[in-house]
Motif scaffolding. Sequence first.
Motif, PDB file in Angstrom:
ATOM      1  N   LEU A 190      -6.732  11.161   4.536  1.00 27.19           N
ATOM      2  CA  LEU A 190      -5.632  10.294   4.125  1.00 27.19           C
ATOM      3  C   LEU A 190      -6.160   9.270   3.121  1.00 27.19           C
ATOM      4  N   TYR A 191      -5.447   9.156   2.009  1.00 26.91           N
ATOM      5  CA  TYR A 191      -5.841   8.235   0.954  1.00 26.91           C
ATOM      6  C   TYR A 191      -4.910   7.026   0.935  1.00 26.91           C
ATOM      7  N   LEU A 192      -5.453   5.915   0.460  1.00 24.43           N
ATOM      8  CA  LEU A 192      -4.686   4.676   0.375  1.00 24.43           C
ATOM      9  C   LEU A 192      -4.799   4.120  -1.040  1.00 24.43           C
ATOM     10  N   TYR A 204       0.821  -1.198   0.000  1.00 22.17           N
ATOM     11  CA  TYR A 204       0.000   0.000   0.000  1.00 22.17           C
ATOM     12  C   TYR A 204       0.864   1.262   0.000  1.00 22.17           C
ATOM     13  N   VAL A 205       0.273   2.357  -0.476  1.00 19.35           N
ATOM     14  CA  VAL A 205       0.848   3.689  -0.354  1.00 19.35           C
ATOM     15  C   VAL A 205      -0.206   4.585   0.281  1.00 19.35           C
ATOM     16  N   ASP A 228      -3.787  -0.897  -8.193  1.00 17.86           N
ATOM     17  CA  ASP A 228      -3.819   0.541  -8.489  1.00 17.86           C
ATOM     18  C   ASP A 228      -5.130   1.197  -8.039  1.00 17.86           C
ATOM     19  N   LYS A 229      -5.868   0.515  -7.155  1.00 17.77           N
ATOM     20  CA  LYS A 229      -7.121   1.075  -6.652  1.00 17.77           C
ATOM     21  C   LYS A 229      -6.844   2.068  -5.526  1.00 17.77           C
ATOM     22  N   VAL A 231      -7.171  -1.452   7.787  1.00 16.74           N
ATOM     23  CA  VAL A 231      -7.167  -1.099   6.374  1.00 16.74           C
ATOM     24  C   VAL A 231      -8.367  -1.688   5.639  1.00 16.74           C
ATOM     25  N   ALA A 232      -8.710  -2.932   5.910  1.00 17.70           N
ATOM     26  CA  ALA A 232      -9.779  -3.593   5.166  1.00 17.70           C
ATOM     27  C   ALA A 232     -11.145  -2.977   5.434  1.00 17.70           C
TER      28      ALA A 232
END
Length: 217
Positions: A13-15, A1-2, A21-22, A64-65
């Motif tokens: 905050l984006y993941l 992840y990034v 690439d989602k 995260v999930a």
Amino acid sequence: YVIYYKERDLRRLYLKELATDKERLLLDHGGKVSNFAWSPDSQKLAYNYGDDERKINEIRIVHVASGETTALGVLGYPRVWTDTDEIFFYRVSYSAGGVDWSLVPAKGGTPRKVYFDAGAGSTPAITPDATHVVVVKSKKIHLVSLATGEARAITAGTGDEGGPFVSPDGRLVAFAANLDGNWAFYVAPLDRGFPVKQPPRIAGVSQLAGFRRGWYP
């Protein structure tokens, strides 16, 4: 992840999942989110949440999930999530004139202070098993036992050193140093005895501040 911000908006905050690439919005509390530490399995992320209007400043964890968040109710700024399922974090001690470094269980509980930085000019690194920290003393990196307080110089060089980071397996420490008069990145083993006389040089750098991001497997 990034993980990343967009347009310098520190409230969201984006993941992005690199395999697909989602991209998706991970955090949106309305206040500022910062100082992130991934769990060893990359399924959770610890962070600081601050909201001046609501007088909130605490460590939180997001799954995260699911996007579910948990507040630990502890003031601090995460640095590393250890293999012992603890979060290594810091907070400024204005009364003592330095920075307190502590460990708090990721499942919640009472934090325990493990190191006090009186202003050596470099952020400490912790080993994955949470038994030692790598700190800067007299401009040299040292390995300090959290059980005994014993500090051992890691290298035998004469130059300035700083910016340490320990590898995920705990075997190596990376750091910046001017051992030959110019700043560069080096690595030294932590499991072969000290002091290390000739640590391998990885790459040259123009300034120490660039090496404060982390080490990823």
